[in-house]
Design a protein around this motif. Structure first.
Motif, PDB file in Angstrom:
ATOM      1  N   ILE A   1      42.263  56.779  51.610  1.00 55.25           N
ATOM      2  CA  ILE A   1      42.569  55.113  51.389  1.00 55.25           C
ATOM      3  C   ILE A   1      40.946  54.647  52.229  1.00 55.25           C
ATOM      4  O   ILE A   1      40.481  54.566  53.317  1.00 55.25           O
ATOM      5  N   VAL A   2      40.451  53.655  50.597  1.00 56.55           N
ATOM      6  CA  VAL A   2      39.685  52.801  51.113  1.00 56.55           C
ATOM      7  C   VAL A   2      39.348  51.054  51.454  1.00 56.55           C
ATOM      8  O   VAL A   2      39.286  50.293  52.113  1.00 56.55           O
ATOM      9  N   GLY A   3      40.667  51.015  50.815  1.00 54.27           N
ATOM     10  CA  GLY A   3      40.935  49.225  51.556  1.00 54.27           C
ATOM     11  C   GLY A   3      42.239  49.496  50.896  1.00 54.27           C
ATOM     12  O   GLY A   3      43.698  49.981  50.212  1.00 54.27           O
TER      13      GLY A   3
ATOM     14  N   GLY B   1      47.023  38.473  52.400  1.00 56.00           N
ATOM     15  CA  GLY B   1      45.662  39.546  51.951  1.00 56.00           C
ATOM     16  C   GLY B   1      45.676  39.480  50.978  1.00 56.00           C
ATOM     17  O   GLY B   1      46.802  39.176  50.600  1.00 56.00           O
ATOM     18  N   ALA B   2      44.245  40.407  50.896  1.00 54.00           N
ATOM     19  CA  ALA B   2      43.799  40.732  49.389  1.00 54.00           C
ATOM     20  C   ALA B   2      43.576  42.286  49.190  1.00 54.00           C
ATOM     21  O   ALA B   2      42.280  42.652  50.059  1.00 54.00           O
ATOM     22  N   LEU B   3      43.611  42.236  48.787  1.00 54.27           N
ATOM     23  CA  LEU B   3      42.629  43.761  48.129  1.00 54.27           C
ATOM     24  C   LEU B   3      41.856  43.257  46.614  1.00 54.27           C
ATOM     25  O   LEU B   3      42.705  42.925  45.598  1.00 54.27           O
ATOM     26  N   VAL B   4      40.827  43.262  47.053  1.00 55.64           N
ATOM     27  CA  VAL B   4      39.828  43.009  45.538  1.00 55.64           C
ATOM     28  C   VAL B   4      39.470  44.360  45.476  1.00 55.64           C
ATOM     29  O   VAL B   4      38.532  45.166  46.291  1.00 55.64           O
ATOM     30  N   VAL B   5      39.148  44.802  44.018  1.00 62.95           N
ATOM     31  CA  VAL B   5      38.492  45.892  44.074  1.00 62.95           C
ATOM     32  C   VAL B   5      37.486  45.375  41.873  1.00 62.95           C
ATOM     33  O   VAL B   5      38.238  44.537  41.845  1.00 62.95           O
ATOM     34  N   SER B   6      36.560  46.458  42.435  1.00 59.56           N
ATOM     35  CA  SER B   6      35.806  46.011  41.144  1.00 59.56           C
ATOM     36  C   SER B   6      36.419  46.210  39.806  1.00 59.56           C
ATOM     37  O   SER B   6      37.293  47.716  39.879  1.00 59.56           O
ATOM     38  N   GLN B   7      36.341  46.247  38.286  1.00 62.55           N
ATOM     39  CA  GLN B   7      36.906  46.868  37.578  1.00 62.55           C
ATOM     40  C   GLN B   7      36.489  45.985  36.048  1.00 62.55           C
ATOM     41  O   GLN B   7      36.387  45.179  35.200  1.00 62.55           O
ATOM     42  N   PHE B   8      34.990  46.917  35.518  1.00 60.78           N
ATOM     43  CA  PHE B   8      34.407  46.328  34.234  1.00 60.78           C
ATOM     44  C   PHE B   8      34.344  46.122  33.121  1.00 60.78           C
ATOM     45  O   PHE B   8      34.780  45.617  31.916  1.00 60.78           O
ATOM     46  N   THR B   9      36.089  47.428  33.098  1.00 65.49           N
ATOM     47  CA  THR B   9      36.573  47.274  32.212  1.00 65.49           C
ATOM     48  C   THR B   9      37.098  45.389  31.570  1.00 65.49           C
ATOM     49  O   THR B   9      38.137  46.173  30.371  1.00 65.49           O
ATOM     50  N   LEU B  10      37.642  44.948  32.818  1.00 67.15           N
ATOM     51  CA  LEU B  10      38.070  43.325  32.256  1.00 67.15           C
ATOM     52  C   LEU B  10      37.408  43.208  30.949  1.00 67.15           C
ATOM     53  O   LEU B  10      37.642  41.936  30.511  1.00 67.15           O
ATOM     54  N   ALA B  11      36.035  43.599  31.113  1.00 66.42           N
ATOM     55  CA  ALA B  11      35.341  42.920  30.011  1.00 66.42           C
ATOM     56  C   ALA B  11      35.551  43.216  29.153  1.00 66.42           C
ATOM     57  O   ALA B  11      35.223  42.909  27.478  1.00 66.42           O
ATOM     58  N   ALA B  12      36.206  44.564  28.421  1.00 64.19           N
ATOM     59  CA  ALA B  12      36.439  44.810  26.765  1.00 64.19           C
ATOM     60  C   ALA B  12      37.059  44.079  26.153  1.00 64.19           C
ATOM     61  O   ALA B  12      37.465  43.211  26.409  1.00 64.19           O
TER      62      ALA B  12
ATOM     63  N   THR C   1      29.306  38.895  46.225  1.00 64.77           N
ATOM     64  CA  THR C   1      29.629  37.497  46.401  1.00 64.77           C
ATOM     65  C   THR C   1      31.382  36.802  46.964  1.00 64.77           C
ATOM     66  O   THR C   1      31.833  36.331  47.554  1.00 64.77           O
ATOM     67  N   PHE C   2      31.963  37.651  45.484  1.00 66.90           N
ATOM     68  CA  PHE C   2      33.330  37.598  45.474  1.00 66.90           C
ATOM     69  C   PHE C   2      34.148  37.526  46.313  1.00 66.90           C
ATOM     70  O   PHE C   2      34.738  36.576  47.255  1.00 66.90           O
ATOM     71  N   ALA C   3      34.202  38.838  46.857  1.00 63.62           N
ATOM     72  CA  ALA C   3      35.046  39.110  48.082  1.00 63.62           C
ATOM     73  C   ALA C   3      34.470  38.550  49.797  1.00 63.62           C
ATOM     74  O   ALA C   3      35.161  37.298  50.462  1.00 63.62           O
ATOM     75  N   ALA C   4      33.502  38.087  49.665  1.00 60.18           N
ATOM     76  CA  ALA C   4      32.673  37.065  51.423  1.00 60.18           C
ATOM     77  C   ALA C   4      32.732  35.673  50.751  1.00 60.18           C
ATOM     78  O   ALA C   4      33.564  35.251  52.165  1.00 60.18           O
TER      79      ALA C   4
ATOM     80  N   GLU D   1      40.017  43.077  51.915  1.00 61.13           N
ATOM     81  CA  GLU D   1      39.518  44.541  52.029  1.00 61.13           C
ATOM     82  C   GLU D   1      38.912  44.799  50.392  1.00 61.13           C
ATOM     83  O   GLU D   1      39.554  43.986  49.580  1.00 61.13           O
ATOM     84  N   THR D   2      38.682  45.466  49.816  1.00 64.82           N
ATOM     85  CA  THR D   2      37.211  45.857  49.023  1.00 64.82           C
ATOM     86  C   THR D   2      38.190  47.530  48.467  1.00 64.82           C
ATOM     87  O   THR D   2      38.432  48.322  49.402  1.00 64.82           O
ATOM     88  N   GLY D   3      38.020  47.633  47.429  1.00 69.60           N
ATOM     89  CA  GLY D   3      37.365  48.989  46.709  1.00 69.60           C
ATOM     90  C   GLY D   3      36.177  49.403  47.175  1.00 69.60           C
ATOM     91  O   GLY D   3      35.429  49.114  48.061  1.00 69.60           O
ATOM     92  N   VAL D   4      35.109  50.732  46.378  1.00 68.36           N
ATOM     93  CA  VAL D   4      34.283  51.359  46.569  1.00 68.36           C
ATOM     94  C   VAL D   4      33.429  51.103  45.063  1.00 68.36           C
ATOM     95  O   VAL D   4      33.839  51.045  44.089  1.00 68.36           O
ATOM     96  N   PHE D   5      33.027  49.811  44.817  1.00 70.32           N
ATOM     97  CA  PHE D   5      32.055  49.289  43.444  1.00 70.32           C
ATOM     98  C   PHE D   5      31.402  50.860  42.869  1.00 70.32           C
ATOM     99  O   PHE D   5      30.538  51.457  43.241  1.00 70.32           O
ATOM    100  N   GLY D   6      31.932  51.458  40.889  1.00 70.37           N
ATOM    101  CA  GLY D   6      31.391  51.834  40.912  1.00 70.37           C
ATOM    102  C   GLY D   6      32.138  53.127  41.078  1.00 70.37           C
ATOM    103  O   GLY D   6      31.818  54.120  40.442  1.00 70.37           O
TER     104      GLY D   6
END
Length: 149
Positions: free
Chosen positions: A19-21, A72-83, A108-111, A121-126
């Motif tokens: 678990i990273v976030g 709190g917020a868990l922020v996770v990158s997800q490029f598939t939202l650009a589908a 930048t968004f998370a900061a 807290e965040t995931g790991v980009f990519g």
């Protein structure tokens, strides 16, 4: 930028079995940077997420923000939202920002969200990530920085 915001009782993200976030009550925010997005778009989207009134008040109405409930917020990158699914059966992702830009805007968004006083807290980009969440409601909201000036 695009975000899929889910009100959660809890959420966590795992990478390679670790678990990273994680967050308790608050939001799971899946984020995607699009081509031509910039830091201003990331900051505006973070402000919208922080102030989005999707938590119940004393009368049971969605009238309180993440800031109001000290969530709190868990922020996770997800490029598939650009589908792009307008043609064929295989989504295209060419509208997503290039990986280096996507990483910068995700950070930048998370900061920026942290700058509003949200515990982030965040995931790991990519990375290949596994998400667990207990959706509260369920409440799921789609936000796009291009939808608002």
């Amino acid at each position: 930028m695009r975000a899929l915001v889910q009100r959660v009782s809890e959420a966590s993200v795992e990478v390679e079995g670790r678990i990273v976030g994680e967050t308790g009550p608050g939001l799971l925010v899946l984020v995607c940077a699009m081509q031509d997005d910039d830091a201003t778009a990331a900051d505006k989207l973070a402000a919208r997420v922080a102030k989005l009134r999707i938590f119940q008040d004393d009368r049971g109405k969605m009238n309180r923000s993440l800031l109001d409930v000290s969530g709190g917020a868990l922020v996770v990158s997800q490029f598939t939202l650009a589908a792009d699914t307008r043609t064929g059966n295989r989504p295209g992702f060419s509208a997503a920002a290039a990986p280096e830009d996507g990483r910068r805007l995700y950070e930048t968004f998370a900061a920026s969200l942290r700058g509003h006083g949200v515990a982030v807290e965040t995931g790991v980009f990519g990375a290949d990530m596994k998400l667990r969440l207990l959706n509260d409601g369920p409440v799921t909201i789609w936000l796009d920085s291009a939808d608002r000036a």
